[in-house]
Scaffold this motif. Structure first.
Motif, PDB file in Angstrom:
ATOM      1  N   LYS A 236       0.839  -1.196   0.000  1.00 22.98           N
ATOM      2  CA  LYS A 236       0.000   0.000   0.000  1.00 22.98           C
ATOM      3  C   LYS A 236       0.874   1.246   0.000  1.00 22.98           C
ATOM      4  N   LEU A 237       0.295   2.339  -0.465  1.00 24.06           N
ATOM      5  CA  LEU A 237       0.971   3.633  -0.475  1.00 24.06           C
ATOM      6  C   LEU A 237       0.354   4.568   0.561  1.00 24.06           C
ATOM      7  N   THR A 238      -0.978   4.484   0.712  1.00 26.63           N
ATOM      8  CA  THR A 238      -1.683   5.345   1.659  1.00 26.63           C
ATOM      9  C   THR A 238      -1.185   5.113   3.084  1.00 26.63           C
ATOM     10  N   GLY A 239      -0.897   6.214   3.781  1.00 27.45           N
ATOM     11  CA  GLY A 239      -0.445   6.105   5.166  1.00 27.45           C
ATOM     12  C   GLY A 239       1.038   5.883   5.327  1.00 27.45           C
ATOM     13  N   THR A 240       1.789   5.913   4.196  1.00 21.95           N
ATOM     14  CA  THR A 240       3.247   5.807   4.261  1.00 21.95           C
ATOM     15  C   THR A 240       3.861   7.144   3.870  1.00 21.95           C
ATOM     16  N   TYR A 241       5.121   7.358   4.262  1.00 17.75           N
ATOM     17  CA  TYR A 241       5.731   8.680   4.087  1.00 17.75           C
ATOM     18  C   TYR A 241       7.167   8.594   3.574  1.00 17.75           C
ATOM     19  N   THR A 242       7.535   9.637   2.804  1.00 16.86           N
ATOM     20  CA  THR A 242       8.911   9.756   2.316  1.00 16.86           C
ATOM     21  C   THR A 242       9.712  10.761   3.139  1.00 16.86           C
ATOM     22  N   GLY A 243       9.024  11.474   4.014  1.00 18.18           N
ATOM     23  CA  GLY A 243       9.688  12.479   4.843  1.00 18.18           C
ATOM     24  C   GLY A 243       8.703  13.088   5.814  1.00 18.18           C
ATOM     25  N   GLY A 244       9.177  14.087   6.553  1.00 19.07           N
ATOM     26  CA  GLY A 244       8.284  14.695   7.531  1.00 19.07           C
ATOM     27  C   GLY A 244       8.750  16.057   8.004  1.00 19.07           C
ATOM     28  N   LEU A 245       7.838  16.743   8.706  1.00 20.42           N
ATOM     29  CA  LEU A 245       8.117  18.072   9.251  1.00 20.42           C
ATOM     30  C   LEU A 245       7.583  18.130  10.674  1.00 20.42           C
ATOM     31  N   TYR A 246       8.450  18.451  11.626  1.00 20.89           N
ATOM     32  CA  TYR A 246       8.049  18.572  13.028  1.00 20.89           C
ATOM     33  C   TYR A 246       8.181  20.042  13.440  1.00 20.89           C
ATOM     34  N   THR A 247       7.084  20.620  13.930  1.00 21.08           N
ATOM     35  CA  THR A 247       7.084  22.023  14.346  1.00 21.08           C
ATOM     36  C   THR A 247       6.880  22.109  15.853  1.00 21.08           C
ATOM     37  N   TYR A 248       7.779  22.814  16.520  1.00 21.44           N
ATOM     38  CA  TYR A 248       7.636  23.010  17.961  1.00 21.44           C
ATOM     39  C   TYR A 248       8.016  24.449  18.313  1.00 21.44           C
ATOM     40  N   THR A 249       7.664  24.867  19.521  1.00 22.85           N
ATOM     41  CA  THR A 249       7.917  26.241  19.953  1.00 22.85           C
ATOM     42  C   THR A 249       9.060  26.293  20.947  1.00 22.85           C
ATOM     43  N   ASN A 250      10.029  27.144  20.645  1.00 31.97           N
ATOM     44  CA  ASN A 250      11.114  27.417  21.590  1.00 31.97           C
ATOM     45  C   ASN A 250      10.633  28.563  22.491  1.00 31.97           C
ATOM     46  N   LYS A 251      10.275  28.229  23.720  1.00 27.44           N
ATOM     47  CA  LYS A 251       9.664  29.212  24.611  1.00 27.44           C
ATOM     48  C   LYS A 251      10.628  30.332  25.009  1.00 27.44           C
ATOM     49  N   GLN A 252      11.905  30.022  25.103  1.00 30.82           N
ATOM     50  CA  GLN A 252      12.886  31.047  25.481  1.00 30.82           C
ATOM     51  C   GLN A 252      13.035  32.092  24.382  1.00 30.82           C
ATOM     52  N   LYS A 253      13.112  31.607  23.144  1.00 32.62           N
ATOM     53  CA  LYS A 253      13.271  32.528  22.020  1.00 32.62           C
ATOM     54  C   LYS A 253      11.928  32.984  21.456  1.00 32.62           C
ATOM     55  N   LYS A 254      10.855  32.344  21.918  1.00 31.35           N
ATOM     56  CA  LYS A 254       9.495  32.668  21.478  1.00 31.35           C
ATOM     57  C   LYS A 254       9.354  32.600  19.961  1.00 31.35           C
ATOM     58  N   ILE A 255       9.876  31.496  19.405  1.00 32.38           N
ATOM     59  CA  ILE A 255       9.773  31.282  17.959  1.00 32.38           C
ATOM     60  C   ILE A 255       9.406  29.816  17.699  1.00 32.38           C
ATOM     61  N   ASN A 256       8.798  29.602  16.540  1.00 32.92           N
ATOM     62  CA  ASN A 256       8.519  28.236  16.110  1.00 32.92           C
ATOM     63  C   ASN A 256       9.713  27.696  15.336  1.00 32.92           C
ATOM     64  N   ILE A 257      10.071  26.468  15.589  1.00 38.47           N
ATOM     65  CA  ILE A 257      11.204  25.844  14.913  1.00 38.47           C
ATOM     66  C   ILE A 257      10.694  24.638  14.128  1.00 38.47           C
ATOM     67  N   ASN A 258      11.115  24.562  12.874  1.00 40.25           N
ATOM     68  CA  ASN A 258      10.732  23.448  12.010  1.00 40.25           C
ATOM     69  C   ASN A 258      11.911  22.488  11.835  1.00 40.25           C
ATOM     70  N   VAL A 259      11.660  21.222  12.026  1.00 42.80           N
ATOM     71  CA  VAL A 259      12.673  20.189  11.790  1.00 42.80           C
ATOM     72  C   VAL A 259      12.173  19.316  10.654  1.00 42.80           C
ATOM     73  N   LYS A 260      12.984  19.186   9.620  1.00 46.78           N
ATOM     74  CA  LYS A 260      12.562  18.456   8.429  1.00 46.78           C
ATOM     75  C   LYS A 260      13.492  17.281   8.140  1.00 46.78           C
ATOM     76  N   VAL A 261      12.905  16.165   7.711  1.00 44.42           N
ATOM     77  CA  VAL A 261      13.700  15.001   7.280  1.00 44.42           C
ATOM     78  C   VAL A 261      13.085  14.459   6.001  1.00 44.42           C
ATOM     79  N   GLY A 262      13.893  13.753   5.191  1.00 44.52           N
ATOM     80  CA  GLY A 262      13.396  13.115   3.980  1.00 44.52           C
ATOM     81  C   GLY A 262      12.974  14.101   2.920  1.00 44.52           C
ATOM     82  N   THR A 263      12.029  13.673   2.078  1.00 43.09           N
ATOM     83  CA  THR A 263      11.563  14.494   0.957  1.00 43.09           C
ATOM     84  C   THR A 263      10.123  14.970   1.192  1.00 43.09           C
TER      85      THR A 263
END
Length: 356
Positions: A236-263
């Motif tokens: 199957k192809l549905t529900g599988t991934y070639t990469g990803g993006l994780y977004t979290y907040t750095n509370k000290q710097k008060k900014i959102n940080i994006n972490v990316k892997v794959g395509t």
């Protein structure tokens, strides 16, 4: 021996069974109809199912088993000569501990009694008692050690540890630990006296330990072969991934940080609290690998293979583009007078992935 199943060329398979501290193999041999041992790679405990012909009155009276007793099964093969196995002995209770009889059922016409046992901790609080607790300044391994110690389980930890700043628990130890480990692509398996936490991806990277063929190769009469008509394949192809993006907040710097892997082709997007960028990346890669596991699955039956086990890798040969390396998700060993000794395999293809 009990429930001997004669096979072509003199092959024999049998089951030995101890009830508490008493070997009852010979006593129940005339009535035993089937034996099944289910070996899973993760989440659940291994289990056994034993069915007897219960026409005799003794099975409704003195021989009626008691729930909670301990069963110790083993499989024996003689002159087997399949997959490198000639004669041998596989003691499942030595690997899993005692199987606790927790399910008993009776059916009439014809009368039969089925005993279901599971290799799980004696203390049922592990999977039944809810706990509310906040874990602080610890790690996955330390949490596993604490929980294992609570139930007097030996911990076997095979994987990278990950620091935990704070983690809320609101549920059973079993469910909480399973969810925590899954966050970092670790899986758990519980036995009577052992808790095993391991990195499935590292096990998938191991070399294959056996090979199964679509048909017996010339010059290899003892090769493991798929039973005709039993092979199934799905991808199957549905529900599988070639990469990803994780977004979290750095509370000290008060900014959102994006972490990316794959395509970006099929991207998994996650958000949440993390302790660092490295933690975000580890969680993201784990989520992708968890989702991708089982994208291609097969199942089949073959002549009994006592050396086979879950979490092993093997090679499939003779099915064209479906050939390759597979990881055993589940293996079920069954013995009966009518069908002999068979092993059913459920497995996932090991795909090449790199999300570093």
């Amino acid at each position: 021996m009990v429930l001997t199943a004669a096979r072509p060329k003199g092959r024999q398979a049998a089951v030995l069974l101890t009830y508490e501290k008493t070997d009852i193999s010979e006593e129940i041999a005339p009535d035993l109809e089937s034996f099944k041992y289910t070996d899973v790679a993760e989440s659940k405990s291994d289990s056994v199912s034993i069915t007897v012909n219960a026409k005799a009155a003794k099975w409704k009276n003195d021989w009626m088993p008691e729930k909670g007793v301990k069963l110790y099964p083993a499989i024996v093969v003689k002159d087997w000569n399949i997959g490198g196995i000639e004669s041998g002995y596989r003691d499942y209770s030595a690997e899993c501990g005692a199987f606790v009889l927790d399910d008993l059922s009776f059916a009439g016409a014809p009368d039969s009694l089925t005993m279901g046992g599971v290799a799980k901790p004696n203390d049922t609080s592990f999977s039944e008692r809810n706990r509310t607790f906040t874990w602080k300044n610890t790690s996955v391994k330390k949490i596993a050690e604490t929980i294992a110690g609570r139930y007097k389980l030996e911990l076997k930890f095979e994987g990278d540890d990950h620091g935990i700043d704070a983690k809320e628990q609101d549920g059973t130890d079993s469910a909480f630990l399973q969810d925590l480990c899954s966050t970092y692509a670790l899986v758990i398996k519980v036995y009577t006296s052992k808790l095993w936490v391991y990195d499935r991806e590292k096990y998938k990277a191991k070399d294959p330990v056996w090979t199964v063929y679509e048909s017996r190769p010339v010059g290899n009469p003892t090769a493991l072969c798929v039973e005709p008509g039993s092979f199934k394949w799905n991808t199957k192809l549905t529900g599988t991934y070639t990469g990803g993006l994780y977004t979290y907040t750095n509370k000290q710097k008060k900014i959102n940080i994006n972490v990316k892997v794959g395509t970006d082709e099929r991207q998994l997007k996650l958000t949440g609290k993390v302790s660092s960028e490295a933690d975000a990346k580890a969680r993201l890669i784990a989520a992708i690998k968890n989702a991708n596991h089982g994208a291609t699955k097969i199942s089949f039956t073959m002549l009994g293979y006592p050396a086979g086990a879950s979490a092993q890798c093997f090679n499939l040969v003779g099915y064209g583009k479906m050939d390759g390396k597979y990881f055993v998700d589940q293996m079920e060993h069954t013995i009966s007078p009518s069908n002999g000794y068979k092993t059913q395999v459920k497995a996932s293809k090991v795909e090449k992935e790199d999300f570093a």
